[in-house]
Each structure stands twice: as structure tokens, then as C-alpha cells.
Write an enzyme that holds these catalytic residues in place. Structure first.
Site, mmCIF file in Angstrom:
data_model
loop_
_atom_site.group_PDB
_atom_site.id
_atom_site.type_symbol
_atom_site.label_atom_id
_atom_site.label_comp_id
_atom_site.label_asym_id
_atom_site.label_seq_id
_atom_site.Cartn_x
_atom_site.Cartn_y
_atom_site.Cartn_z
ATOM 1 N N ASP A 68 0.865 -1.182 0.000
ATOM 2 C CA ASP A 68 0.000 0.000 0.000
ATOM 3 C C ASP A 68 0.903 1.233 0.000
ATOM 4 O O ASP A 68 1.625 1.476 0.967
ATOM 5 C CB ASP A 68 -0.898 -0.019 1.241
ATOM 6 C CG ASP A 68 -1.947 1.075 1.216
ATOM 7 O OD1 ASP A 68 -2.148 1.683 0.151
ATOM 8 O OD2 ASP A 68 -2.565 1.326 2.271
ATOM 9 N N ASP A 94 -2.730 2.463 -6.150
ATOM 10 C CA ASP A 94 -1.656 2.477 -5.154
ATOM 11 C C ASP A 94 -1.635 1.256 -4.244
ATOM 12 O O ASP A 94 -1.002 1.277 -3.195
ATOM 13 C CB ASP A 94 -1.766 3.741 -4.296
ATOM 14 C CG ASP A 94 -3.057 3.809 -3.500
ATOM 15 O OD1 ASP A 94 -4.009 3.087 -3.843
ATOM 16 O OD2 ASP A 94 -3.120 4.591 -2.534
ATOM 17 N N GLU A 95 -2.275 0.173 -4.665
ATOM 18 C CA GLU A 95 -2.428 -0.952 -3.744
ATOM 19 C C GLU A 95 -2.537 -2.260 -4.520
ATOM 20 O O GLU A 95 -3.172 -2.316 -5.569
ATOM 21 C CB GLU A 95 -3.701 -0.706 -2.921
ATOM 22 C CG GLU A 95 -3.991 -1.675 -1.835
ATOM 23 C CD GLU A 95 -5.295 -1.327 -1.126
ATOM 24 O OE1 GLU A 95 -5.607 -2.020 -0.146
ATOM 25 O OE2 GLU A 95 -6.012 -0.390 -1.559
#
EC number: 2.7.7.7
Length: 349
Positions: A11, A106-107
Site C-alpha cells: 500500500d 496504489d495498492e
């Protein structure tokens, strides 16, 4: 005997804000936020850690954020910039394993069970991924390492920013017992309140309830809760996951009593939705949807056939849906349906 899995959840830290900070280093020692640039009606998308020290948070109305931090700098979102950084990061993931399940820009989850490099150590692999991301982008991310997706995701949030937290198989029991149930996958505000009314606030509390009781109270999800409370999660990392929809929603502290109040929420919801969409999602849009939950917990939704994500169409759906309501609105959700258009599929909406 079931093969022991090694799962990493990555993350990125305050991703949008960190990308902006990298592009403009002068922001590094100043409190700033991305999104919500309208001081009266805006909503913060994310902010840097200096701003968080003042109490500024994601999804906070800009007016409140400015009260908490009067010198807060507000930046417009730049999704082209964020998607470019995300593409580099995703390529790094695939350089380590093909078993990558992206969740957003983003993960992502990575299954490194069969990766032989780095002594087949998921911890060393996670360290290497974090270092490679920093070397190529200058950005930091936090990683969680665990035997399953549930625990890896929870672990990645523990030592932020730029953190790494490992839950070994032997540590699972001790790790989960004190976890708040709100940390469990699928437990939202409604489920959390229902569990609280049953005297359940931690996983240890949840372990005291039988499988039969949980299934009776929560249906099929009760079986998942029973396993999650014990740190059990059999969900696979799905590298070819076919998403049927991408959506976002927000529950508002103050009821939305007018159409204008509802429409004011559209820009921030739209930005949040586009931040979760990949290039492939844009190519496979077959419809857009808007949903409301009112103060009486009545849920309604409208869907229209569409091949593009059209903000004006979303606005019109909000207007049309609002005309059907008799009570103030507490929750608004927007999203896109993905797939190939056919008549049967649209009937399912």
C-alpha cells in the site's frame, strides 16, 4: 496438507500527495492536501503527514480541514501523473511474480509462495520490492506479509509510512485476538454496529460466537466472519480478476436535504472513482450507476447504458434519483459496470 502461502500486500503511502511532493519538493515541509480545492464545497482526497498532524484526513470537507490547518495548501488532482507512477510500480510487482492482484492505483496483493529468489523469503521479497519502488520512483510504500490476504492487508497498515510488518503462521492466533472487528474484510459500519450490539468488538469476542449463530445473524457472510476471527482466509490472489464493477460511496455526517447538496458531492466522488479505475476499466465500461441510501435506510439506484464515464450523465442520474426520494439522503454512491453489453446483462442491473 494445504500448502503454506506467502502473501504480500503493498500500500503506497499517501500516494497522490507523495507523487505531488516528489514533483514539487518545496511541499515536503509544508502541510498540503490533494483535491477539495473549493474551500466551501470541496472534500479532501488525501494529504501529507504534516497535514495529518493537524487533524486533516482523507474525505474531510475542505472547510473543516482549513479550520484545523489554516495554512493548508490545496492542490488540484492530476490523475495522469498518478497513473504514470502507478504503471511503473505495477511493472515492478510483475518483475517479482505474475501473481499480482491490483486493487487500485496504489495498492496490490502479491502471492510470492513460489518465488525462489531471495531465499524464498516473503519478508526479503517485500523489502526488495519496497527498495525497487523507491529506486525507480522516489516513493515509499508500506508492506504487510502474512499467510493470507486478510492478514497481509491489516499488517501493511501497522507501521506506516514506509513500513513493513510480518505475521508469521505461528503468530496468527496472538495477532488476531486483539484486533478490532472493524479491521476484518467486509465489516462496514452496519456490520460493526450489529456486532457491537451483540457484545463483539474484538476478534477474541467474535471467537466466542458459534458458526451457527453467525450464519443466523449474518447469512453467508457469517461463515466468513467465523474464519476471519481466527485469522483464516482462503481467498486466492487473483491475477486475472475480472471486475464486474468499480464503485465508490460516502456516508455523510450531515443529512443531504436538497438536490443541490447532493450535487455538490459529485466532484469528490467522481475524483475518487477515477482514481480507482485502470485503463482496462475505461475500455470495458457498459453502464454507469448512482445509488442513494436515505435517513430511513431505504436504498435506491439507477443505471444507464454507457460506454464512457460521463460526469454529466452521473449528474442527471442524481437529479432523477433525487426526485424519487421522500427523505434526506445519508449515502451517495456512484460507479461503472464493466463487461460486454448485451440485453440480458443490462437486465441484471
Amino acid at each position: 496438507m494445504t500448502k503454506l502461502r506467502k502473501i504480500i500486500h503493498i500500500d503506497m503511502d499517501y500516494f497522490f500527495a507523495q507523487v505531488e511532493e516528489k514533483a514539487n519538493p518545496s511541499l515536503k515541509d509544508k502541510p498540503f492536501a490533494v483535491g477539495g480545492t473549493n474551500p466551501k464545497r470541496g472534500v479532501i482526497s488525501t494529504c501529507n503527514y504534516i497535514a495529518r498532524e493537524y487533524g486533516v484526513r482523507s474525505a474531510m470537507p475542505t472547510a473543516i480541514a482549513m479550520q484545523k490547518c489554516p495554512n493548508l495548501i490545496l492542490l488540484n488532482t492530476d490523475f495522469a501523473k498518478y497513473k504514470a507512477a502507478s504503471a511503473v510500480i505495477r511493472d515492478i510487482f510483475y518483475s517479482f511474480t505474475d501473481k499480482v492482484e491490483p486493487l487500485s492505483l496504489d495498492e496490490a496483493y502479491l502471492d510470492v509462495t513460489d518465488v525462489k529468489e531471495y531465499k524464498n523469503s516473503a519478508t526479503l521479497i517485500a523489502q526488495a520490492i519496497k527498495q525497487e519502488i523507491f529506486n525507480k520512483t522516489g516513493l515509499t510504500g508500506s508492506a504487510g506479509v502474512a499467510p493470507n490476504k486478510l492478514l497481509a492487508k491489516i499488517a501493511s497498515d501497522i507501521n506506516k509510512p514506509n513500513g513493513l510488518y510480518v505475521v508469521t503462521p505461528k503468530q496468527v492466533d496472538s495477532f488476531v485476538k486483539d484486533l478490532p472487528v472493524k479491521k476484518l474484510f467486509g465489516v462496514g459500519k452496519v456490520s460493526q454496529e450489529k456486532l457491537k450490539s451483540m457484545g463483539v468488538e474484538t476478534c477474541l469476542d467474535l471467537q466466542q460466537l458459534s458458526l451457527a449463530t453467525l450464519v443466523d445473524k449474518f447469512g453467508k457472510f457469517g461463515s466468513s466472519l467465523y474464519n476471519y476471527a481466527r485469522g483464516i482466509d482462503n481467498r486466492e490472489v487473483n491475477p486475472v480478476r475480472i471486475r464486474k464493477s468499480v464503485s465508490v460511496e460516502n456516508t455523510y455526517l450531515e443529512d443531504l436535504k436538497t438536490l443541490g447538496a447532493c450535487l455538490e458531492k459529485l466532484p469528490s466522488l467522481y475524483d475518487k472513482l477515477t482514481s480507482r479505475m485502470t485503463e482496462e476499466h475505461y475500455k470495458s465500461i457498459i453502464g454507469i450507476v448512482v445509488k442513494f441510501t436515505d435517513t430511513k435506510f431505504n436504498k435506491t439506484s439507477l443505471t444507464r447504458v454507457a460506454k464512457i464515464l460521463d460526469k454529466e450523465m452521473l449528474k442527471n442520474l442524481i437529479i432523477e434519483l433525487h426526485q424519487k426520494r421522500n427523505h434526506p439522503i445519508r449515502l451517495i454512491g456512484i460507479g461503472v459496470k464493466l463487461g460486454e453489453i448485451d440485453d440480458k446483462q443490462m437486465d441484471l442491473f
